[in-house]
Design a protein around this motif. Structure first.
Motif, PDB file in Angstrom:
ATOM      1  N   ALA A  53       0.838  -1.206   0.000  1.00 46.76           N
ATOM      2  CA  ALA A  53       0.000   0.000   0.000  1.00 46.76           C
ATOM      3  C   ALA A  53       0.871   1.254   0.000  1.00 46.76           C
ATOM      4  O   ALA A  53       0.595   2.227  -0.716  1.00 46.76           O
ATOM      5  CB  ALA A  53      -0.928  -0.007   1.210  1.00 46.76           C
ATOM      6  N   ARG A  54       1.925   1.233   0.813  1.00 45.78           N
ATOM      7  CA  ARG A  54       2.806   2.413   0.883  1.00 45.78           C
ATOM      8  C   ARG A  54       3.567   2.593  -0.428  1.00 45.78           C
ATOM      9  O   ARG A  54       3.773   3.720  -0.881  1.00 45.78           O
ATOM     10  CB  ARG A  54       3.770   2.243   2.066  1.00 45.78           C
ATOM     11  CG  ARG A  54       3.041   2.310   3.403  1.00 45.78           C
ATOM     12  CD  ARG A  54       3.817   1.710   4.560  1.00 45.78           C
ATOM     13  NE  ARG A  54       2.979   1.660   5.757  1.00 45.78           N
ATOM     14  CZ  ARG A  54       3.275   0.972   6.859  1.00 45.78           C
ATOM     15  NH1 ARG A  54       4.416   0.287   6.932  1.00 45.78           N
ATOM     16  NH2 ARG A  54       2.450   0.969   7.880  1.00 45.78           N
TER      17      ARG A  54
ATOM     18  N   ALA B 126       1.183   4.173  -2.762  1.00 40.51           N
ATOM     19  CA  ALA B 126       1.034   5.602  -2.434  1.00 40.51           C
ATOM     20  C   ALA B 126       2.204   6.381  -3.022  1.00 40.51           C
ATOM     21  O   ALA B 126       2.028   7.432  -3.653  1.00 40.51           O
ATOM     22  CB  ALA B 126       0.958   5.796  -0.919  1.00 40.51           C
ATOM     23  N   HIS B 127       3.397   5.856  -2.843  1.00 40.30           N
ATOM     24  CA  HIS B 127       4.588   6.499  -3.401  1.00 40.30           C
ATOM     25  C   HIS B 127       4.454   6.653  -4.919  1.00 40.30           C
ATOM     26  O   HIS B 127       4.620   7.753  -5.466  1.00 40.30           O
ATOM     27  CB  HIS B 127       5.820   5.664  -3.044  1.00 40.30           C
ATOM     28  CG  HIS B 127       7.094   6.163  -3.643  1.00 40.30           C
ATOM     29  ND1 HIS B 127       7.824   7.186  -3.077  1.00 40.30           N
ATOM     30  CD2 HIS B 127       7.757   5.808  -4.774  1.00 40.30           C
ATOM     31  CE1 HIS B 127       8.890   7.429  -3.834  1.00 40.30           C
ATOM     32  NE2 HIS B 127       8.870   6.606  -4.865  1.00 40.30           N
TER      33      HIS B 127
ATOM     34  N   TYR C  57       1.585   9.118  -5.951  1.00 38.91           N
ATOM     35  CA  TYR C  57       1.930  10.537  -5.757  1.00 38.91           C
ATOM     36  C   TYR C  57       2.975  10.986  -6.777  1.00 38.91           C
ATOM     37  O   TYR C  57       2.941  12.113  -7.272  1.00 38.91           O
ATOM     38  CB  TYR C  57       2.406  10.796  -4.320  1.00 38.91           C
ATOM     39  CG  TYR C  57       1.270  10.931  -3.331  1.00 38.91           C
ATOM     40  CD1 TYR C  57       0.277  11.901  -3.514  1.00 38.91           C
ATOM     41  CD2 TYR C  57       1.175  10.108  -2.211  1.00 38.91           C
ATOM     42  CE1 TYR C  57      -0.772  12.039  -2.618  1.00 38.91           C
ATOM     43  CE2 TYR C  57       0.131  10.234  -1.302  1.00 38.91           C
ATOM     44  CZ  TYR C  57      -0.842  11.209  -1.511  1.00 38.91           C
ATOM     45  OH  TYR C  57      -1.877  11.343  -0.632  1.00 38.91           O
ATOM     46  N   ARG C  58       3.906  10.095  -7.124  1.00 37.95           N
ATOM     47  CA  ARG C  58       4.909  10.456  -8.126  1.00 37.95           C
ATOM     48  C   ARG C  58       4.263  10.682  -9.495  1.00 37.95           C
ATOM     49  O   ARG C  58       4.804  11.411 -10.319  1.00 37.95           O
ATOM     50  CB  ARG C  58       5.981   9.353  -8.246  1.00 37.95           C
ATOM     51  CG  ARG C  58       6.727   9.086  -6.950  1.00 37.95           C
ATOM     52  CD  ARG C  58       7.713  10.175  -6.612  1.00 37.95           C
ATOM     53  NE  ARG C  58       8.933  10.038  -7.376  1.00 37.95           N
ATOM     54  CZ  ARG C  58      10.064  10.648  -7.094  1.00 37.95           C
ATOM     55  NH1 ARG C  58      10.129  11.475  -6.052  1.00 37.95           N
ATOM     56  NH2 ARG C  58      11.127  10.465  -7.826  1.00 37.95           N
TER      57      ARG C  58
ATOM     58  N   ASP D  47      -5.986   7.531  -0.891  1.00 35.01           N
ATOM     59  CA  ASP D  47      -6.815   7.183   0.265  1.00 35.01           C
ATOM     60  C   ASP D  47      -6.723   5.682   0.510  1.00 35.01           C
ATOM     61  O   ASP D  47      -7.478   4.908  -0.069  1.00 35.01           O
ATOM     62  CB  ASP D  47      -8.260   7.604  -0.011  1.00 35.01           C
ATOM     63  CG  ASP D  47      -9.122   7.525   1.235  1.00 35.01           C
ATOM     64  OD1 ASP D  47      -8.582   7.744   2.336  1.00 35.01           O
ATOM     65  OD2 ASP D  47     -10.327   7.262   1.105  1.00 35.01           O
ATOM     66  N   VAL D  48      -5.785   5.290   1.364  1.00 38.74           N
ATOM     67  CA  VAL D  48      -5.590   3.869   1.653  1.00 38.74           C
ATOM     68  C   VAL D  48      -6.553   3.447   2.758  1.00 38.74           C
ATOM     69  O   VAL D  48      -6.612   4.076   3.819  1.00 38.74           O
ATOM     70  CB  VAL D  48      -4.141   3.588   2.113  1.00 38.74           C
ATOM     71  CG1 VAL D  48      -3.990   2.117   2.514  1.00 38.74           C
ATOM     72  CG2 VAL D  48      -3.147   3.950   1.022  1.00 38.74           C
TER      73      VAL D  48
END
Lengths: 397, 397
Positions: A36-37, A40-41, A44-45, A52-53
């Motif tokens: 999940a992280r 997210a990374h 966003y990149r 929204d996790v």
């Protein structure tokens, strides 16, 4: 961070085709934090506005099934569905992880009870899919507990490495350019889908050990594969891996009996083995199994459409999953190893306007595998002619 | 499961006073799963209809602060606030865990950027508190990473055991009947609150090293302590631990300067040390600190009320936290060690109808500690008379 999760996340945001400025809803299970992280990374990149996790916790659901009033188990707080619909209204992206995480959380529960709580599945998600209002990707996510289930004879470390190896292969992460490899495979799948659409079969018949099933098709039906395009024009790969071509069949014209060729793992980890279903006039009138038939029966009873078909998918023998000969206990992988059908909601976008209202409606969608090299697939033309479609996993059309 | 989490969870559902049939929102951070599951268990055993656990992931927020467009960092998807307000509309319960989990997730971030993203804090939560529309309990939750921060000279295992011991003491879990122990302490706190309310002071003055601050009070103001009662009649302990008596001061009449007596840890784990704030006409006109002043400055700039006071709380020397002499780097614990003030929203329920519109309004609420045995607290009567209130931690009234 394990760099393999970075590669998985890069493929996930490529699959969903995350756009700059989009909100990205990531549906994970506790235990999948690393993935999940990484997503997210990666999102966003790519310029995501907000990632929204949400973490579904199987152990909290276990406490509910064990301790809550059984009459309340179908209750879902209103904000769950409202959030899903809001994602559609704002043209958001969705990424969800498949894969087993905590099989022991549900193993000893009464499947008749646990089947009443369908979370994390939401009926509103079927509307998002039908409306093509989000660009999305469901992707498999390795976990040590999953590895131990799939390879019980290996140590946990060995099993986890083996699972990563198999899933990297299946996800084409072992290719120099996974995105390009998926473009190639998507091209092949879409060619098969076009060939099936052009034949305009009236029905598909499957025949093999324990299976003799005739599935009626809509006159306006089309076969789909590999990618979708949202109503706002974003092409995406909704399933990774994907090896299927599929349509939405006529929910009133399914007759015969079928035996599953792989175990069915209901989201929530109840494993149904040796499943046998008999259909009459489109309805699943008998559901039996060697294990946990009641879990599927209770799911199939949740609404009227839950006992009728919403999907028929054909899988050839040239994908990367079937040849492994492995049962993954995860629908997203296993359904792409073999032809399958799904009880529950169908896909309005796979028929013409004239048939749209006849597509199966339901709050649920449960795929189960019915294909194997031993199962012959034929198309039946409107004149009643029988045309071989799949033989030993090879396309005949 | 560690049985200590079961005891903590039993106290949490007692504190929130979870009612049969209620939806219970549990706000946890990734790393607090054991506590969240124990609360789910305890809440369902009390007859909860649904326990809605949400996990905030600091590592996902870190990815946002590092990679997202800075202009988007204040964005919150609409369903966050809508869910909060829906909890209030359905008379739900809320349980949230305090405590440090991943201090390293934010340690190296630009506090000016990370302060723009206030999640998991929601401005709608201040409305729930003001409206008394949920019965709730914020309770501390031990974590190994927190223990290492508090006791850096111990091994991780020793530190974790030490933290459990200290927090069990502070939470009165070391009493044979923790609920009864809290009833006794709540009685003491409410007696002090009544005595302060009856004096009808016009202002409170604090004087000590680096502090000379006068805080005006509302003529209709009341002092509160220990428990709240929802608008639908459910009494609950909103903070565990709690050792404070508090009121909402006049946001236009605060003058002087104040030096914090403990570090302030902003939710999200930015630690502000050596904080000094100067007030003029109620507004914090200067915010300085030895470390990370900018994080608080950016929080205090989020809206007009964020630079004015919403809370004044007095803490005597007879609680269980102050005597430990330990800095916990967690507001819920540290604020109950010493008298404190809070920038941001105030409590409309702590004034009469005639002053309700003058209570400070803001989307934020940031407590920081300004009391110590060296800080004298006086009440100033409407005639200008000075009355000692706290000396060396002992009540004088």
């Amino acid at each position: 961070m394990d760099p393999r999760f970075e590669a998985l996340a890069d493929l996930a945001v490529h699959g969903a085709n995350v756009q700059p400025g989009q909100v990205v809803a990531v549906a994970a299970t506790t235990g999948q934090e690393e993935a999940a992280r990484a997503v997210a990374h990666a999102a966003y990149r790519r310029g995501a506005r907000f990632v929204d996790v949400t973490y579904f916790d199987p152990w909290v659901k276990r406490e509910r099934v064990l301790n809550a009033d059984p009459e309340t188990l179908a209750y879902v707080p209103p904000w769950y569905g409202e959030r899903a619909l809001a994602l559609g209204e704002m043209d958001a992206a969705r990424i969800s992880f498949s894969g087993v995480v905590s099989p022991e959380a549900f193993a000893d529960l009464d499947p008749g009870l646990s089947g009443r709580d369908q979370l994390p599945w939401l009926k509103e998600t079927s509307q998002l899919i039908a409306d093509k209002s989000t660009n999305w990707c469901g992707i498999v996510c390795p976990h040590p507990a999953w590895a131990t289930l799939v390879y019980p004879d290996l140590t946990e470390d060995e099993a986890y490495e083996h699972l990563w190896r198999d899933l990297s292969h299946v996800l084409r992460l072992d290719e120099p350019d996974p995105a390009a490899a998926w473009r190639t495979r998507a091209g092949e799948l879409k060619r098969s889908a076009r060939a099936l659409t052009e034949r305009r079969f009236d029905a598909i018949e499957l025949r093999g050990p324990g299976t003799e099933l005739r599935i009626g098709l809509f006159a306006s039906g089309t076969w789909e594969a590999a990618d979708f395009t949202t109503r706002f024009g974003v092409q995406h790969l909704p399933n990774l891996p994907t090896e299927e071509v599929f349509t939405t069949p006529d929910p009133m014209r399914v007759d015969g009996y079928v035996t599953s060729t792989k175990p069915l793992v209901l989201r929530g980890a109840t494993i149904i083995r040796g499943l046998r279903v008999r259909f009459e006039g489109g309805r699943a009138v008998e559901i039996d199994a060697d294990e946990n038939a009641e879990a599927l029966r209770s799911r199939a009873a949740t609404d009227d459409g839950a006992s009728r078909l919403g999907e028929l998918a054909l899988v050839d023998g040239h994908g990367r999953i079937g040849p492994l000969g492995t049962v993954f206990y995860d629908t997203l992988v296993d359904e792409n190893a073999a032809s399958h059908i799904a009880l529950g909601f169908g896909f309005p976008f796979a028929v013409g306007d004239e048939d749209r209202d006849r597509v199966n409606k339901s709050g649920t969608h449960i795929d189960f595998m019915i294909g194997s090299p031993e199962v012959d697939v034929d198309g039946i033309t409107r004149d009643g002619e029988r045309v071989p479609v799949l033989r030993q996993g090879d396309w005949q059309i």
